[in-house]
Design a protein around this motif. Structure first.
Motif, PDB file in Angstrom:
ATOM      1  N   VAL A  79      -0.404  57.939 -33.890  1.00  0.00           N
ATOM      2  CA  VAL A  79      -1.053  56.860 -33.147  1.00  0.00           C
ATOM      3  C   VAL A  79      -2.206  57.451 -32.339  1.00  0.00           C
ATOM      4  O   VAL A  79      -1.979  58.304 -31.473  1.00  0.00           O
ATOM      5  CB  VAL A  79      -0.058  56.146 -32.197  1.00  0.00           C
ATOM      6  N   PRO A  80      -3.451  57.045 -32.616  1.00  0.00           N
ATOM      7  CA  PRO A  80      -4.579  57.546 -31.826  1.00  0.00           C
ATOM      8  C   PRO A  80      -4.413  57.165 -30.350  1.00  0.00           C
ATOM      9  O   PRO A  80      -3.959  56.065 -30.031  1.00  0.00           O
ATOM     10  CB  PRO A  80      -5.793  56.833 -32.433  1.00  0.00           C
ATOM     11  N   ALA A  81      -4.767  58.075 -29.455  1.00  0.00           N
ATOM     12  CA  ALA A  81      -4.615  57.847 -28.015  1.00  0.00           C
ATOM     13  C   ALA A  81      -5.300  56.552 -27.576  1.00  0.00           C
ATOM     14  O   ALA A  81      -4.795  55.846 -26.696  1.00  0.00           O
ATOM     15  CB  ALA A  81      -5.164  59.033 -27.236  1.00  0.00           C
ATOM     16  N   GLN A  82      -6.426  56.204 -28.197  1.00  0.00           N
ATOM     17  CA  GLN A  82      -7.162  54.996 -27.827  1.00  0.00           C
ATOM     18  C   GLN A  82      -6.380  53.715 -28.129  1.00  0.00           C
ATOM     19  O   GLN A  82      -6.689  52.655 -27.596  1.00  0.00           O
ATOM     20  CB  GLN A  82      -8.514  54.909 -28.578  1.00  0.00           C
ATOM     21  N   LEU A  83      -5.373  53.806 -28.978  1.00  0.00           N
ATOM     22  CA  LEU A  83      -4.602  52.628 -29.380  1.00  0.00           C
ATOM     23  C   LEU A  83      -3.222  52.590 -28.734  1.00  0.00           C
ATOM     24  O   LEU A  83      -2.409  51.736 -29.051  1.00  0.00           O
ATOM     25  CB  LEU A  83      -4.449  52.580 -30.903  1.00  0.00           C
ATOM     26  N   GLY A  84      -2.956  53.492 -27.802  1.00  0.00           N
ATOM     27  CA  GLY A  84      -1.637  53.609 -27.211  1.00  0.00           C
ATOM     28  C   GLY A  84      -1.214  52.412 -26.381  1.00  0.00           C
ATOM     29  O   GLY A  84      -2.029  51.669 -25.848  1.00  0.00           O
ATOM     30  N   SER A  85       0.094  52.238 -26.301  1.00  0.00           N
ATOM     31  CA  SER A  85       0.722  51.205 -25.501  1.00  0.00           C
ATOM     32  C   SER A  85       2.018  51.794 -24.947  1.00  0.00           C
ATOM     33  O   SER A  85       2.211  53.004 -24.978  1.00  0.00           O
ATOM     34  CB  SER A  85       0.986  49.955 -26.354  1.00  0.00           C
ATOM     35  N   CYS A  86       2.915  50.944 -24.491  1.00  0.00           N
ATOM     36  CA  CYS A  86       4.137  51.445 -23.857  1.00  0.00           C
ATOM     37  C   CYS A  86       5.258  51.755 -24.845  1.00  0.00           C
ATOM     38  O   CYS A  86       6.146  52.529 -24.525  1.00  0.00           O
ATOM     39  CB  CYS A  86       4.625  50.458 -22.794  1.00  0.00           C
ATOM     40  N   HIS A  87       5.250  51.156 -26.020  1.00  0.00           N
ATOM     41  CA  HIS A  87       6.323  51.441 -26.976  1.00  0.00           C
ATOM     42  C   HIS A  87       5.768  51.556 -28.391  1.00  0.00           C
ATOM     43  O   HIS A  87       4.690  51.057 -28.689  1.00  0.00           O
ATOM     44  CB  HIS A  87       7.438  50.380 -26.922  1.00  0.00           C
ATOM     45  N   THR A  88       6.544  52.238 -29.218  1.00  0.00           N
ATOM     46  CA  THR A  88       6.180  52.488 -30.609  1.00  0.00           C
ATOM     47  C   THR A  88       7.364  52.078 -31.477  1.00  0.00           C
ATOM     48  O   THR A  88       8.504  52.415 -31.167  1.00  0.00           O
ATOM     49  CB  THR A  88       5.867  53.983 -30.822  1.00  0.00           C
TER      50      THR A  88
END
Length: 154
Positions: A79-88
């Motif tokens: 997951v690219p850092a720019q697309l991160g959120s709280c859960h995967t």
């Protein structure tokens, strides 16, 4: 996670406190997946709310785990850092990052593109599991080998 990224995630997590109204995301879509795992950020209430939302649409049980290092999970899944959120999420080999509406996940499984997965960056207001109202279309990105491009908008 880099210092700035963890500060941003901490600030974003503060935004998930409070009630949510997922009625705008009610759908009859059902996800026929064999395996479903959600990796949640420690202490994040909106991850729990999203898990409940997702479970309503899965034809299997959702395994929820809280890893010590959520950033390591995101790196493992590309997951690219720019697309991160709280859960995967990992759903039958696809990665789904963030508060992605079931409609977008259903589209992923209907089309079965040759990508690693999809992401809704950050924690936008009005997305499933998040309080507030949607103020603009959500851009869902396709992730493949660390690169990303628009997958769909909702």
């Amino acid at each position: 996670m880099a210092g700035g990224a963890s500060v941003a995630l901490s600030m974003s997590l503060a935004g998930c406190l409070g009630g949510t109204d997922d009625s705008q995301w009610e759908t009859d879509d059902s996800l026929a997946v064999a395996s479903a795992t959600q990796y949640s950020a420690p202490g994040c209430d909106c991850c729990e709310v999203y898990a409940s939302y997702l479970e309503e649409h899965l034809e299997t049980d959702l395994d929820v785990t809280v890893p010590d290092d959520i950033a390591a999970v995101k790196r493992e899944f590309g997951v690219p850092a720019q697309l991160g959120s709280c859960h995967t999420l990992e759903l039958d080999g696809y990665v789904v990052e963030g508060h992605v509406p079931v409609e977008a996940i259903a589209l992923l499984f209907d089309d079965e593109p040759s990508i690693d997965g999809i992401a809704l960056p950050e924690m936008p207001s009005g997305s499933p599991g998040m309080p507030g109202e949607q103020s603009e279309p959500f851009t869902i990105y396709a992730i493949d080998d660390g690169e990303y491009e628009v997958f769909t908008e909702l």
